[in-house]
Design an enzyme around this catalytic site. Sequence first.
Site, PDB file in Angstrom:
ATOM      1  N   GLY A  13       0.826  -1.208   0.000  1.00 46.98           N
ATOM      2  CA  GLY A  13       0.000   0.000   0.000  1.00 46.98           C
ATOM      3  C   GLY A  13       0.858   1.255   0.000  1.00 46.98           C
ATOM      4  O   GLY A  13       1.716   1.436   0.866  1.00 46.98           O
ATOM      5  N   PHE A  16      -1.021   7.020   2.568  1.00 55.91           N
ATOM      6  CA  PHE A  16      -0.280   7.883   3.496  1.00 55.91           C
ATOM      7  C   PHE A  16       0.686   7.087   4.364  1.00 55.91           C
ATOM      8  O   PHE A  16       1.836   7.497   4.571  1.00 55.91           O
ATOM      9  CB  PHE A  16      -1.254   8.645   4.397  1.00 55.91           C
ATOM     10  CG  PHE A  16      -1.908   9.796   3.691  1.00 55.91           C
ATOM     11  CD1 PHE A  16      -1.202  10.941   3.406  1.00 55.91           C
ATOM     12  CD2 PHE A  16      -3.231   9.721   3.301  1.00 55.91           C
ATOM     13  CE1 PHE A  16      -1.796  12.008   2.748  1.00 55.91           C
ATOM     14  CE2 PHE A  16      -3.843  10.777   2.643  1.00 55.91           C
ATOM     15  CZ  PHE A  16      -3.121  11.920   2.368  1.00 55.91           C
ATOM     16  N   GLY A  17       0.237   5.926   4.878  1.00 54.31           N
ATOM     17  CA  GLY A  17       1.080   5.150   5.779  1.00 54.31           C
ATOM     18  C   GLY A  17       2.245   4.504   5.060  1.00 54.31           C
ATOM     19  O   GLY A  17       3.415   4.674   5.438  1.00 54.31           O
ATOM     20  N   VAL A  81      -2.093  -7.422  -4.109  1.00 55.11           N
ATOM     21  CA  VAL A  81      -1.721  -8.387  -3.066  1.00 55.11           C
ATOM     22  C   VAL A  81      -2.951  -9.214  -2.728  1.00 55.11           C
ATOM     23  O   VAL A  81      -4.035  -8.673  -2.484  1.00 55.11           O
ATOM     24  CB  VAL A  81      -1.153  -7.665  -1.826  1.00 55.11           C
ATOM     25  CG1 VAL A  81      -0.951  -8.641  -0.682  1.00 55.11           C
ATOM     26  CG2 VAL A  81       0.161  -6.984  -2.190  1.00 55.11           C
ATOM     27  N   GLU A 172     -18.523  17.766   3.376  1.00 55.84           N
ATOM     28  CA  GLU A 172     -17.848  18.534   2.312  1.00 55.84           C
ATOM     29  C   GLU A 172     -18.539  18.322   0.961  1.00 55.84           C
ATOM     30  O   GLU A 172     -18.629  19.254   0.153  1.00 55.84           O
ATOM     31  CB  GLU A 172     -16.338  18.260   2.261  1.00 55.84           C
ATOM     32  CG  GLU A 172     -15.915  16.862   1.942  1.00 55.84           C
ATOM     33  CD  GLU A 172     -14.463  16.553   2.329  1.00 55.84           C
ATOM     34  OE1 GLU A 172     -13.814  17.379   2.982  1.00 55.84           O
ATOM     35  OE2 GLU A 172     -13.985  15.451   1.982  1.00 55.84           O
ATOM     36  N   ASP A 301      -5.251   3.071   8.329  1.00 58.50           N
ATOM     37  CA  ASP A 301      -6.682   2.758   8.469  1.00 58.50           C
ATOM     38  C   ASP A 301      -6.937   1.275   8.720  1.00 58.50           C
ATOM     39  O   ASP A 301      -8.014   0.907   9.196  1.00 58.50           O
ATOM     40  CB  ASP A 301      -7.427   3.148   7.177  1.00 58.50           C
ATOM     41  CG  ASP A 301      -7.682   4.638   7.093  1.00 58.50           C
ATOM     42  OD1 ASP A 301      -7.208   5.386   7.986  1.00 58.50           O
ATOM     43  OD2 ASP A 301      -8.344   5.077   6.125  1.00 58.50           O
ATOM     44  N   ALA A 317      -5.263  10.751   8.117  1.00 57.87           N
ATOM     45  CA  ALA A 317      -3.946  10.708   7.493  1.00 57.87           C
ATOM     46  C   ALA A 317      -2.818  10.824   8.517  1.00 57.87           C
ATOM     47  O   ALA A 317      -1.794  10.134   8.418  1.00 57.87           O
ATOM     48  CB  ALA A 317      -3.845  11.830   6.464  1.00 57.87           C
ATOM     49  N   GLN A 318      -3.001  11.694   9.526  1.00 60.15           N
ATOM     50  CA  GLN A 318      -1.919  11.898  10.499  1.00 60.15           C
ATOM     51  C   GLN A 318      -1.574  10.614  11.259  1.00 60.15           C
ATOM     52  O   GLN A 318      -0.406  10.358  11.546  1.00 60.15           O
ATOM     53  CB  GLN A 318      -2.307  12.997  11.500  1.00 60.15           C
ATOM     54  CG  GLN A 318      -1.927  14.388  11.035  1.00 60.15           C
ATOM     55  CD  GLN A 318      -0.427  14.507  10.721  1.00 60.15           C
ATOM     56  OE1 GLN A 318       0.427  13.972  11.421  1.00 60.15           O
ATOM     57  NE2 GLN A 318      -0.111  15.181   9.636  1.00 60.15           N
TER      58      GLN A 318
HETATM   59  C1  FAD Z   1     -12.875  11.102   0.789  1.00 59.29           C
HETATM   60  C2  FAD Z   1     -11.895  11.054   1.931  1.00 59.29           C
HETATM   61  C3  FAD Z   1     -11.550  12.229   2.581  1.00 59.29           C
HETATM   62  C4  FAD Z   1     -10.630  12.206   3.623  1.00 59.29           C
HETATM   63  N1  FAD Z   1     -10.298  13.383   4.238  1.00 59.29           N
HETATM   64  C5  FAD Z   1      -9.364  13.372   5.200  1.00 59.29           C
HETATM   65  C6  FAD Z   1      -8.931  14.597   5.792  1.00 59.29           C
HETATM   66  O1  FAD Z   1      -9.395  15.684   5.422  1.00 59.29           O
HETATM   67  N2  FAD Z   1      -7.966  14.537   6.751  1.00 59.29           N
HETATM   68  C7  FAD Z   1      -7.435  13.354   7.158  1.00 59.29           C
HETATM   69  O2  FAD Z   1      -6.559  13.340   8.017  1.00 59.29           O
HETATM   70  N3  FAD Z   1      -7.834  12.179   6.630  1.00 59.29           N
HETATM   71  C8  FAD Z   1      -8.780  12.169   5.672  1.00 59.29           C
HETATM   72  N4  FAD Z   1      -9.181  10.978   5.119  1.00 59.29           N
HETATM   73  C9  FAD Z   1      -8.659   9.719   5.669  1.00 59.29           C
HETATM   74  C10 FAD Z   1      -7.280   9.432   5.154  1.00 59.29           C
HETATM   75  O3  FAD Z   1      -7.234   9.597   3.751  1.00 59.29           O
HETATM   76  C11 FAD Z   1      -6.908   8.014   5.537  1.00 59.29           C
HETATM   77  O4  FAD Z   1      -6.923   7.939   6.944  1.00 59.29           O
HETATM   78  C12 FAD Z   1      -5.549   7.629   5.024  1.00 59.29           C
HETATM   79  O5  FAD Z   1      -5.542   7.633   3.608  1.00 59.29           O
HETATM   80  C13 FAD Z   1      -5.135   6.252   5.528  1.00 59.29           C
HETATM   81  O6  FAD Z   1      -3.883   5.942   5.006  1.00 59.29           O
HETATM   82  P1  FAD Z   1      -3.484   4.423   4.739  1.00 59.29           P
HETATM   83  O7  FAD Z   1      -2.067   4.451   4.308  1.00 59.29           O
HETATM   84  O8  FAD Z   1      -3.850   3.596   5.912  1.00 59.29           O
HETATM   85  O9  FAD Z   1      -4.426   3.936   3.555  1.00 59.29           O
HETATM   86  P2  FAD Z   1      -4.684   4.564   2.126  1.00 59.29           P
HETATM   87  O10 FAD Z   1      -4.201   5.958   2.042  1.00 59.29           O
HETATM   88  O11 FAD Z   1      -6.117   4.283   1.842  1.00 59.29           O
HETATM   89  O12 FAD Z   1      -3.767   3.682   1.164  1.00 59.29           O
HETATM   90  C14 FAD Z   1      -3.998   2.319   0.953  1.00 59.29           C
HETATM   91  C15 FAD Z   1      -3.216   1.909  -0.303  1.00 59.29           C
HETATM   92  O13 FAD Z   1      -3.220   0.499  -0.379  1.00 59.29           O
HETATM   93  C16 FAD Z   1      -3.448   0.104  -1.715  1.00 59.29           C
HETATM   94  N5  FAD Z   1      -4.050  -1.231  -1.668  1.00 59.29           N
HETATM   95  C17 FAD Z   1      -5.188  -1.598  -1.034  1.00 59.29           C
HETATM   96  N6  FAD Z   1      -5.391  -2.906  -1.189  1.00 59.29           N
HETATM   97  C18 FAD Z   1      -4.381  -3.379  -1.939  1.00 59.29           C
HETATM   98  C19 FAD Z   1      -4.047  -4.677  -2.446  1.00 59.29           C
HETATM   99  N7  FAD Z   1      -4.807  -5.753  -2.192  1.00 59.29           N
HETATM  100  N8  FAD Z   1      -2.931  -4.805  -3.201  1.00 59.29           N
HETATM  101  C20 FAD Z   1      -2.160  -3.729  -3.483  1.00 59.29           C
HETATM  102  N9  FAD Z   1      -2.418  -2.491  -3.013  1.00 59.29           N
HETATM  103  C21 FAD Z   1      -3.521  -2.319  -2.251  1.00 59.29           C
HETATM  104  C22 FAD Z   1      -4.387   1.172  -2.260  1.00 59.29           C
HETATM  105  O14 FAD Z   1      -4.329   1.237  -3.669  1.00 59.29           O
HETATM  106  C23 FAD Z   1      -3.851   2.430  -1.575  1.00 59.29           C
HETATM  107  O15 FAD Z   1      -2.879   3.073  -2.362  1.00 59.29           O
HETATM  108  C24 FAD Z   1     -10.076  10.970   4.058  1.00 59.29           C
HETATM  109  C25 FAD Z   1     -10.435   9.782   3.405  1.00 59.29           C
HETATM  110  C26 FAD Z   1     -11.322   9.831   2.344  1.00 59.29           C
HETATM  111  C27 FAD Z   1     -11.696   8.554   1.628  1.00 59.29           C
END
Ligand code: FAD
Length: 444
Positions: A13, A16-17, A81, A172, A301, A317-318
């Site tokens: 993935g 953000f993380g 994956v 929003e 997440d 995101a943070q």
């Molecule tokens: C519409 C929306 C608005 C948001 N607004 C805010 C905000 O204003 N402020 C804030 O702090 N947070 C906000 N968030 C939440 C924030 O975006 C998430 O908390 C953050 O993206 C989590 O990061 P992550 O790395 O856990 O997952 P993600 O950023 O979701 O990244 C997951 C990644 O894993 C990849 N992936 C998933 N499954 C597979 C697989 N099987 N094989 C290969 N790759 C895979 C995906 O393609 C993706 O790139 C918002 C979320 C959304 C949906």
Amino acid sequence: MTSGGLARVVIVGAGFGGLTAARALAEAPVRVTLIDRRNYHTFQPLLYQVATAGLSPGEIAAPIRSILRSQRNTEVLMAEVQGFDLDRRMVKTDAAEIPYDYLMVAAGASHAYFGHDEWEPLAPGLKTIEDALEIRRRVFLAFELAERQVSAGGDAPPLNFVIVGAGPTGVELAGTLAEICHHALTHEFRSIDPSRAHILLLEGGPRVLAAYPDDLSHSAMEQLQRLGVDVRTATMVSRIEPGAVHFGDTRLEAAVILWAAGVAASDLGKKLGAPTDRAGRVMVQPNLSIPGHPEVFVIGDLAALKDAHGAMLPGVAQVAIQQGNFAAKLICQNLESGTPVDARFHYWNKGSLATIGRAAAVAEFGKIHISGFLAWLAWLFVHIFFLIGFRNRILVFIQWAFSYFTYERGARLITGSTSLPGWSSASSPEAKSGPQENRSSAAD
Ligand SMILES: Cc1cc2nc3c(=O)[nH]c(=O)nc-3n(C[C@H](O)[C@H](O)[C@H](O)COP(=O)(O)OP(=O)(O)OC[C@H]3O[C@@H](n4cnc5c(N)ncnc54)[C@H](O)[C@@H]3O)c2cc1C
């Protein structure tokens, strides 16, 4: 060690993380493999801007390969994956099995329809660029179909836009749709009046932005109403059918229904074999690893972890960014000491911001609560600052400055299908009968 004496860290993935973790390992004596099903990183907080035509996809996304091009110890693989073999330390993808010494799973979350998956095609959620483009298509298509119908002599259809869920995404979307109807489109149609569109925000709980303090939630409600959004709290949706939504005793015809009500963790969480919570998030240990596997971390997440006060960390995101940094650092410490180091993740809450619409937002920085124009300015600058890529920051800044003064939303392209769920083909100019009585009879 799997490769030339260097430990191999596989990150699943590039959200953000995962992306943060990969960058934090840039100087580490490891080989990093970052796998994502897409070739780009999406800045999810600005997805609603793509859904409402304020920005184009390329302005809120960036190719992962390009972000990491100068990071010599990192390879990027585009693959899906599918599972893991923790005993053999292998990641199973649709292309090959990839060995690891350390694994970090940051696959994020998607929508939950609370057991009603059949609602998904009728009421799309907002999580990916594809979702944003589909929402954009439906919103602007509704105006075009209405104009065409009235221009051909039919009745004006009820232009109801229903958003289910008044968390940050629902709020929003509702606020921006109201702005579009009352400003951006006002002088562009000849047969219909877009400002008569009805934006309805339905929330099952007692207030909007439930994760925010009462005063900000109250202020958000007032700001939404000022923008022309009809907000109904304590209102549960009981059924969605093509072109209509049911709540209480009401069946409301809706040109567009959007879902912003539930989140479910990626199903990769369950494939790790560790305990998960009701939303499918992996219940990680305080150091973000999973029980019995100090070499496997879950972050962002997809991870469920409580803070020092016993409250679950939010899916923002943070949290993902700080966990990515923490897990990367811990891997380096483990490698240095040759044994798992004892550590605990602590989240530093830097504040929360939610935008509602033009010059409307709420912000919480500890005890400081602000709303309205100042909060909106703070929101703009924070989002430009965190957006990935210098090019995107400049482009978004210019776009926002332009649309602030002109109300213009330039990315109003309708691509793909030209039908809407529930919008009867009998409503088309070719139809002989009046459109309204047939509206709910046909599906997409
Ligand atoms: C519409 C929306 C608005 C948001 N607004 C805010 C905000 O204003 N402020 C804030 O702090 N947070 C906000 N968030 C939440 C924030 O975006 C998430 O908390 C953050 O993206 C989590 O990061 P992550 O790395 O856990 O997952 P993600 O950023 O979701 O990244 C997951 C990644 O894993 C990849 N992936 C998933 N499954 C597979 C697989 N099987 N094989 C290969 N790759 C895979 C995906 O393609 C993706 O790139 C918002 C979320 C959304 C949906």
